[in-house]
Scaffold this motif. Structure first.
Motif, short mmCIF file in Angstrom:
data_model
loop_
_atom_site.label_atom_id
_atom_site.label_comp_id
_atom_site.label_asym_id
_atom_site.label_seq_id
_atom_site.Cartn_x
_atom_site.Cartn_y
_atom_site.Cartn_z
N ALA A 146 0.83 -1.20 0.00
CA ALA A 146 0.00 0.00 0.00
C ALA A 146 0.87 1.26 0.00
N THR A 147 1.99 1.20 0.66
CA THR A 147 2.92 2.34 0.68
C THR A 147 3.52 2.57 -0.70
N TRP A 148 3.75 1.49 -1.44
CA TRP A 148 4.39 1.60 -2.75
C TRP A 148 3.45 2.11 -3.84
N MET A 149 2.15 1.87 -3.72
CA MET A 149 1.20 2.16 -4.79
C MET A 149 1.24 3.62 -5.29
N PRO A 150 1.32 4.64 -4.42
CA PRO A 150 1.41 6.02 -4.93
C PRO A 150 2.64 6.26 -5.80
N PHE A 151 3.74 5.58 -5.49
CA PHE A 151 4.96 5.71 -6.30
C PHE A 151 4.73 5.13 -7.70
N ALA A 152 4.03 4.01 -7.75
CA ALA A 152 3.73 3.38 -9.04
C ALA A 152 2.78 4.24 -9.87
N LYS A 153 1.95 5.02 -9.20
CA LYS A 153 0.97 5.85 -9.90
C LYS A 153 1.54 7.20 -10.31
N ASP A 154 2.23 7.89 -9.36
CA ASP A 154 2.64 9.28 -9.58
C ASP A 154 4.15 9.46 -9.74
N GLY A 155 4.95 8.45 -9.39
CA GLY A 155 6.40 8.59 -9.48
C GLY A 155 7.02 9.10 -8.19
N ALA A 156 8.34 8.97 -8.08
CA ALA A 156 9.06 9.27 -6.84
C ALA A 156 9.09 10.76 -6.51
N ILE A 157 9.17 11.62 -7.53
CA ILE A 157 9.28 13.06 -7.26
C ILE A 157 7.97 13.62 -6.76
N ALA A 158 6.84 13.16 -7.32
CA ALA A 158 5.54 13.73 -6.97
C ALA A 158 4.94 13.14 -5.71
N THR A 159 5.47 12.02 -5.24
CA THR A 159 4.87 11.34 -4.08
C THR A 159 5.52 11.83 -2.78
N PRO A 160 4.74 12.45 -1.89
CA PRO A 160 5.32 12.90 -0.60
C PRO A 160 5.65 11.69 0.27
N THR A 161 6.81 11.72 0.91
CA THR A 161 7.22 10.58 1.73
C THR A 161 8.32 11.02 2.70
N THR A 162 8.91 10.05 3.41
CA THR A 162 9.98 10.33 4.37
C THR A 162 11.20 9.48 4.04
N LYS A 163 12.33 9.80 4.69
CA LYS A 163 13.56 9.05 4.44
C LYS A 163 13.42 7.59 4.86
N ARG A 164 12.80 7.36 6.01
CA ARG A 164 12.63 5.99 6.48
C ARG A 164 11.76 5.17 5.52
N THR A 165 10.72 5.81 4.97
CA THR A 165 9.86 5.09 4.03
C THR A 165 10.62 4.75 2.76
N SER A 166 11.45 5.69 2.26
CA SER A 166 12.26 5.39 1.08
C SER A 166 13.21 4.23 1.37
N GLN A 167 13.80 4.24 2.55
CA GLN A 167 14.69 3.15 2.94
C GLN A 167 13.93 1.82 2.98
N ARG A 168 12.75 1.85 3.59
CA ARG A 168 11.95 0.62 3.74
C ARG A 168 11.50 0.08 2.38
N LEU A 169 11.02 0.96 1.49
CA LEU A 169 10.60 0.52 0.16
C LEU A 169 11.77 -0.06 -0.64
N PHE A 170 12.91 0.61 -0.55
CA PHE A 170 14.11 0.16 -1.27
C PHE A 170 14.52 -1.24 -0.79
N ARG A 171 14.37 -1.49 0.50
CA ARG A 171 14.79 -2.77 1.06
C ARG A 171 13.75 -3.88 0.82
N GLU A 172 12.46 -3.57 0.98
CA GLU A 172 11.45 -4.62 1.09
C GLU A 172 10.60 -4.83 -0.16
N ASN A 173 10.54 -3.85 -1.06
CA ASN A 173 9.69 -4.00 -2.23
C ASN A 173 10.53 -4.34 -3.46
N ASP A 174 10.26 -5.48 -4.07
CA ASP A 174 11.07 -5.95 -5.19
C ASP A 174 10.95 -5.05 -6.41
#
Length: 460
Positions: free
Chosen positions: A72-100
């Motif tokens: 669910a955290t990844w879905m906005p990135f798939a829709k709008d892209g990394a620049i347009a999606t508001p997020t935090t450093k920890r979330t970027s770290q978590r997505l990079f580690r856990e989402n294939d």
């Protein structure tokens, strides 16, 4: 073209990796505009949702994001892209580690805030910082602690430039210093160089070196000498710091370290103190392989410490090898809290061995006892209690010395005396009680007097 070379390199990494297009790649750049450009190009080729970002304007974390489902955290990135999606450093770290689906993390930040990326072993420096310490901080995100794979670092650098010249000279000097230390200690020169890079930041300002080189069109002898001297000082500081009581002294310059925090005490001394403290508070130390665990004493529960510590160690090398280690040096929350508690009123602090510079009574030594005496005054509207500090100085033989007391209380600072074993204070304590009782009008010693602490003092 630089971007073309990046995309070619990514294809090569993908072909050579057993994970193929699931391999994680960390890309560093210096500028936000370059970050936006790279994200757009990567998403154009690999699709939205393949990239996350970290930059200085992002918040570290939001609690609700840490517990949200990863898909669910990844879905906005798939829709709008990394620049347009508001997020935090920890979330970027978590997505990079856990989402294939997330293959790339594009970051403008070199280090800090505990964003460790040991699960990734490929780093591309798209823009090279001219400050070598920042380059080392970048690589340290994936390399320094707990990395199990061979780290691959790719640097994009225009050869023959002033930037190349300055970096090469720094690198050469650091490599020589690291090799010299490694020849003595047997440590890995690469790991030593990482620490030296951090230390170097306290010894020299690379921006000044770089700016001078740009103006001169070369790295002149003055700059070369400044770099060589700074690296030598960083090397000397490293040799001291790795034996120190502190968890991290990389921000100290060599002179500041010697002046402010250098000590003859070792981590072994700190461990003995720690073990005695826990024994005093009826806490056992449970050995668990190379580590130990213990329960925090009840008296320290108010200090917002966890109830139990696992994987604790006073072994610096072990702590470096294991990311889950609790390195029990100065700077660790429990050690700091323990020392604060020992020096507090509740513990009966104000206890020390001190050497006071007072030539007028040089040669005198003895105990300074500190008491608080309470007195009750009866009034028409009720009793009032007054509390008065009552210091008394006595030699070990029981001779109360008011002159020495004056000097002891006047000079509140003094150096720690060389390690000595003070005599038994029993005789002095009995003499002090006998002296203080009539002077302070004490009727009941247990009720009226609170013992704060005692110091053994030597006047020189």
């Amino acid at each position: 073209h630089k971007l073309d070379e990046l995309l070619k390199l990514i294809d090569i990494i993908c072909e050579e990796s057993p994970k193929r297009d699931k391999e994680k790649t960390l890309i560093f750049t210096e500028y936000r505009e370059t970050q936006r450009y790279l994200v757009n190009e990567l998403e154009n080729k690999y699709g939205k949702g393949s990239v996350v970002v970290i930059h200085g304007d992002m918040k570290l974390e939001r609690r609700e994001e840490n517990i949200r489902d990863i898909d669910a955290t990844w879905m906005p990135f798939a829709k709008d892209g990394a620049i347009a999606t508001p997020t935090t450093k920890r979330t970027s770290q978590r997505l990079f580690r856990e989402n294939d689906n997330v293959r790339f993390l594009v970051s403008t930040e070199a280090g800090g805030e505990g964003i460790n990326l040991q699960f990734c072993h490929i780093c591309i420096n798209y823009d090279l910082p001219w400050n070598p310490m920042r380059l080392e901080q970048r690589v340290g995100r994936i390399y320094r602690f707990g990395q199990e794979k061979v780290v691959q670092v790719y640097n994009f650098l225009n050869k023959g430039t002033i930037e190349d010249l300055v970096q090469s000279y720094f690198q050469n000097r650091l490599e020589r210093a690291s090799a010299a230390i490694a020849a003595v200690t047997g440590e890995d020169p690469e790991e030593i160089m990482g620490t030296l890079n951090g230390q170097l930041e306290s010894e020299i300002d690379p921006s000044r070196i770089y700016q001078r080189a740009v103006v001169d069109g070369t790295l002149n002898k003055q700059s070369q000498q400044e770099i060589a001297e700074a690296v030598e000082r960083a090397k000397r500081a490293y040799e001291i710091a790795t034996q120190s009581l502190f968890r991290d002294v990389s921000s100290y310059s060599f002179d500041n370290y010697k002046r402010e925090i250098a000590t003859d005490l070792t981590l072994d001394d700190l461990q003995q103190f720690f073990e005695a403290f826990l024994t005093m508070h009826r806490r056992q130390i449970q050995r668990k392989g190379s580590f130990f665990e213990f329960l925090v004493p009840d008296s320290m529960k108010a200090m917002e410490l966890p109830e139990r510590y696992n994987n604790a160690t006073f072994d610096r090398e072990l702590a470096i090898r294991r990311t889950d280690a609790e390195f029990m040096a100065l700077g660790h929350p429990f050690i700091d809290a323990m020392l604060a508690y020992v020096g507090s009123y509740d513990f009966g602090g104000l206890t020390a061995i001190r050497e006071i510079n007072a030539p007028e009574i040089a040669g005198v030594e003895g105990f300074l006892f500190i008491f608080v005496v309470s007195r009750r005054i009866a009034r028409e509207d009720g009793d009032e209690y007054l509390f008065e500090m009552a210091p008394v100085f006595s030699t070990a033989e029981g001779k109360v010395d008011e002159t020495a007391l004056g000097f002891a209380m006047r000079y509140t600072t003094g150096s720690s005396a060389s390690l000595v074993n003070p005599p038994d204070p029993t005789i002095a304590f009995q003499a002090v009680k006998k002296y203080l009782e009539p002077k302070a009008g004490i009727w009941d010693w247990d009720e009226d007097v609170e013992f704060i602490g005692v110091s053994w003092m030597r006047f020189v």
